[in-house]
Write an enzyme that holds these catalytic residues in place. Structure first.
Site, PDB file in Angstrom:
ATOM      1  N   LYS A 278       1.408   4.293  -2.863  1.00  0.00           N
ATOM      2  CA  LYS A 278       1.310   5.726  -2.563  1.00  0.00           C
ATOM      3  C   LYS A 278       2.578   6.462  -2.979  1.00  0.00           C
ATOM      4  O   LYS A 278       2.527   7.554  -3.547  1.00  0.00           O
ATOM      5  CB  LYS A 278       1.052   5.935  -1.069  1.00  0.00           C
ATOM      6  CG  LYS A 278      -0.343   5.480  -0.648  1.00  0.00           C
ATOM      7  CD  LYS A 278      -0.491   5.542   0.867  1.00  0.00           C
ATOM      8  CE  LYS A 278      -1.888   5.142   1.287  1.00  0.00           C
ATOM      9  NZ  LYS A 278      -1.994   4.905   2.726  1.00  0.00           N
TER      10      LYS A 278
ATOM     11  N   ASP B  88       0.828  -1.201   0.000  1.00  0.00           N
ATOM     12  CA  ASP B  88       0.000   0.000   0.000  1.00  0.00           C
ATOM     13  C   ASP B  88       0.870   1.262   0.000  1.00  0.00           C
ATOM     14  O   ASP B  88       0.606   2.224  -0.710  1.00  0.00           O
ATOM     15  CB  ASP B  88      -0.920  -0.032   1.231  1.00  0.00           C
ATOM     16  CG  ASP B  88      -1.917   1.090   1.196  1.00  0.00           C
ATOM     17  OD1 ASP B  88      -2.637   1.207   0.184  1.00  0.00           O
ATOM     18  OD2 ASP B  88      -1.967   1.876   2.160  1.00  0.00           O
TER      19      ASP B  88
END
Ligand code: ADP
Ligand code: ASP
Ligand code: MG
Length: 824
Positions: A692, A688
């Site tokens: 980003k 994750d």
């Protein structure tokens, strides 16, 4: 005296016909009342003819329904038994004739124009008798005796010279109230029944007003005047107070059905004003059409918009046309001789092509006769064959003041362009009272909307939202929209319409905006109610979603698709949306972190189409990180380095771990608190955070893919390879090791932070230990932090810090993206 015309809906129901009685009986001066057939009857007379001609015995049922309708009306409104008897005798006589004609058509199976004209006349013949009986002291006049037509090129045209003396003779001793049927007429030579064309009752009324020198012609209908646009298409259209004859003519010629186009001329040359009024709301002001002195005008450059949706465009072109005199004469003579009317012409100044707008019905024949006319030139190669484009629509914007206002055309075409509507042909007459343009038929509704919005509705702006995903973020977003709508309308003049809501399996759509208050509980929007409502809605899948959004997007403007899912399939739809001029706001990270080429293509499409693709919440939830990076770059700065803690979940885990709470327990809690992704391994593997970091790096101007990021795992790879169940089962086996390391970290007065870094164009993620003086040391709960080092913010980097996870802050970030689209 006055002439009052009442249209079909004004005599269509008991309520309206009683209003008519009141309006007429309230007049202070003599009036001639012209009426249409009862609403819908003319259509039914025609469809019944078609049944009879086709040999379908159902024509009789249809006929009987008409008998029933008229009888019911008479029963309801005529109370005097004597009068009723006389009226019924007349009406039944007419209905009897009609029945015999239908029978003939049914038996012979043939419907000539003559018979068809006879049939269609019964609507007005009957309605006028009913109204004449209803109004106290009224006298019935037979329009067939004084409205005369002459046949010309196969068409029945009204003859003023023949009708005028007949009208004057008929009405010579007229007093008080006269009633006659509109629309119907007879041939001046054969005496056969004819008519003035669909909608022709207006024309009958204008002819009488002009012949009898009326003070005013009043057209009573079902809307409160001539509106800025067709109210059936634009629900924010409103009545225009004053129009000039020229403006009204232009609007009617281009499809504003409220007045039949030939109506205006007879009264205009006699300077008789036309007043459009609403039978259902007589107190409304209505519209006055006069010979307007420009100085008394209210000053708006554009008065109204109208459109014709069955347009075909024929282009006559060829190199030899340049400078050749007479090509245009031949085009128009040929078309006129064949009874084809042209409503728009556009010629390039190079003179080598002329485009002509005709109706779809005339298109093939127009091509045929023009190809024949220019056969020689075509054969010689001096001209091309006619080019025919179908499925188009013509829009006209009209206003006499356009000629004093520069920039109207610029504003018009600018508005269309921004909304992705391409103009196929356009024309502006030298009188400058009308600009007409042709667009694809499927974008007609949208064209009318954007123009109406831009020229008439500057008081407020509309933003149409499609939402996909009603999980915690989507639900919270709807809750916020429901709560803010009124305030936004009041304070920002912005109306947010949620026009579509979709979950994985169901969807609902409403062009006018879904009513969010239907899901209230104790006066507050309830996500649970919404979800239940959605479950009961129609089934839907991605294909349907795409079709609906694009289909509706074609016809509404300022539309934005909001993705609150985590689905790759939904992300796969963005390209189609953007290229159809629908902005995209994504909480979903999949697209922005997908393969670089895909990301770049989406950005390019958005730029090309003049719409936005926004995903601020992909990093740091509602924190303004991406916007800040964009602003820095747009103002000429360069991003040199990014250091960030971007995982709310990991930060929560490393802030929660303690002697009492082992590592595995912190993971469990993160999930319970709703911070973690549905599968916590997406967080723990750094995936994750990598996504980003990739998004941030790209926005900072670096070409980066996920596999380019160097990652240092703090959990062995084997944990990510098995099933989710195994993962949870094995997790406690890591606790001892973590506890040992935690003690070291604590002793050194350090904190664990999972840091993402962009430096020298390279990305990396790793678990780091930071000391007390490090800006990341005091980062509480699930917060995020980012340090941005740029050429300008160099010695002291910029720092953004705050809540980095949670449904309501993420939804608020999505909302902010949506708002920034409204401000395009
Ligand atoms: P009537 O039966 O009274 O003659 P019509 O149906 O012929 O009425 O015309 C009125 C209708 O015209 C309205 O109900 C409206 O739907 C339609 N219309 C189209 N364009 C306009 C416009 N610019 N202003 C008002 N009405 C319009
Ligand atoms: N009844 C005719 C029609 O429907 C004429 C009119 O209403 O003006 O076209
Ligand atoms: Mg009409």
């Amino acid at each position: 005296m006055k002439v009052l015309k009442f249209g079909g809906t004004s005599v269509g129901s008991v309520e309206s016909i009683l209003n008519l009685k009141k309006i007429v009986e309230g007049q202070q001066e003599p009036v001639v009342v012209v009426v249409s057939a009862l609403g819908g009857i003319t259509d039914k007379l025609i469809s019944t003819s078609n049944l009879a001609m086709a040999g379908d015995a159902a024509y009789l049922t249809s006929y009987n329904e008409m008998v029933e309708r008229h009888h019911q009306m008479i029963d309801a409104i005529i109370t005097d038994t004597k009068k009723k008897e006389v009226l019924l005798a007349t009406v039944d006589e007419l209905l009897g004739q009609l029945k015999s004609i239908y029978q003939g058509v049914y038996l012979i199976g043939d419907l000539s124009e003559k018979t068809s004209n006879a049939i269609v006349s019964y609507g007005e013949r009957i309605s006028s008798n009913i109204v004449a009986t209803l109004i106290e002291g009224a006298k019935w006049y037979n329009s067939l005796e004084f409205i005369k037509t002459k046949k010309k090129q196969g068409r029945n045209l009204f003859s003023n010279t023949i009708s005028m003396p007949l009208i004057l003779e008929t009405f010579k001793d007229f007093q008080n109230v006269g009633v006659c049927g509109g629309f119907i007429s007879t041939d001046s030579v054969t005496g056969e029944v004819t008519n003035l064309g669909r909608g022709g009752s207006d024309y009958t009324a204008a002819i009488l007003a002009a012949a009898l020198d009326a003070d005013v012609l009043e057209i009573w209908t079902d809307v409160s005047g001539f509106m800025t646009a067709d109210p059936r298409v634009i629900n924010t259209a409103y009545p225009i107070e004053r129009l000039s004859y020229v403006e009204a003519t232009e609007l009617c010629n281009f499809g504003a059905k409220v007045v039949y186009p030939p109506t205006i001329y007879p009264v205009c040359i006699k300077n008789i004003p036309i007043l459009i009024k609403n039978t259902f709301r007589p107190e409304d002001k209505g519209t006055i059409i006069t010979n307007m002195d420009e100085t008394e005008d209210e000053g708006r450059a554009i008065k109204g918009i109208s459109s014709i949706n069955n347009t075909s465009l024929i282009t006559v072109s060829g190199l030899s046309m340049v400078g050749v005199i007479g090509v245009n004469r031949r085009i128009f003579t040929t078309l006129a001789e064949n009874g084809i009317s042209v409503f728009m012409v556009s010629q390039a100044s190079s003179e080598n092509s002329t485009s002509i707008g005709v109706t779809d019905d005339d298109a093939d024949r127009a091509c045929e006769v023009l190809n024949k006319e220019f056969a020689k030139e075509i054969e010689m190669g001096a001209m091309y064959k006619m080019k025919l484009e179908r499925d188009l629509a013509t829009v006209a914007i009209v206003g006499e003041n356009m000629k004093h206002t520069p920039g109207i055309a610029g504003k018009l075409f600018g508005t269309l362009g921004r909304n992705g509507i391409s103009v196929i042909a356009c024309a502006q007459g030298a009188s400058e009272t009308n600009i007409s343009f042709v667009v694809e038929r499927k974008s007609l509704r949208k064209s009318l909307n954007v123009i109406h919005d831009s020229f008439f509705l500057s008081e407020y702006q509309v933003l149409n939202v499609f939402l996909c995903g009603v999980g915690t973020v989507g639900g919270s977003l709807l809750e916020q929209i429901a709560g803010q709508r009124q305030k936004l309308m009041k304070e920002r003049n912005l109306q947010i319409n949620v026009v579509g809501i979709a979950s994985g399996h169901n969807a609902m759509f409403d062009r006018n905006g879904i009513n969010l208050s239907q899901w209230e509980e104790d006066g507050k929007f309830s996500i649970a109610q919404l979800r239940a409502g959605l479950k009961a809605a129609e089934a839907s899948d991605l294909e349907r979603l795409k079709e609906e959004v694009i289909g509706m997007g074609m016809n509404i403007f300022n539309s934005v698709f909001v993705d609150c899912t985590a689905s790759a399939d939904v992300a796969g739809l963005y390209e189609a949306f953007l290229s159809n001029n629908i902005s995209v706001v994504a909480a979903n990270k999949v697209a922005a972190s997908s393969d670089y080429d895909n990301y770049a293509r989406l950005k390019a499409t958005a730029r090309k189409r003049g719409v936005k693709y926004l995903f601020e919440t992909n990093v740091g939830a509602g924190l303004p990180i991406i916007n800040t990076i964009n602003d820095l770059i747009n103002s000429g700065d360069k991003i040199l380095k990014l250091e960030a803690v971007l995982s709310g979940t990991l930060n929560f885990i490393f802030n929660t771990i303690s002697a009492d709470v082992p590592f595995s327990e912190t993971v469990r809690r993160a999930k319970e608190e709703g911070y973690a992704e549905p599968d916590p391994r997406v967080d723990l593997s750094g995936k994750d955070v990598i996504r980003k970091l990739v998004i941030l790096s790209r926005e900072a101007g670096y070409k980066m893919n996920q596999e380019d990021v160097e990652k240092h795992l703090f959990i062995p790879q084997s944990f990510f390879d098995g099933s989710l169940e195994d993962f949870w089962k094995n997790l406690p086996s890591l606790d001892a090791q973590f506890e040992a390391e935690r003690k070291e970290v604590e002793a050194a007065h350090q904190h664990w932070r999972f840091v993402a870094k962009l430096e020298n164009g390279k990305g990396s993620v790793s678990l780091e230990r930071v000391g007390e003086r490090h800006p990341f040391y005091d980062l509480e709960g699930s917060n995020n932090i980012i340090l941005i080092t740029t050429e300008r913010y160099n010695q002291y980097p910029m720092l953004i810090q705050g809540y980095g996870a949670g449904a309501s802050v993420t939804a608020a970030g999505v909302f902010a993206d949506i708002m920034s689209i409204a401000n395009i």
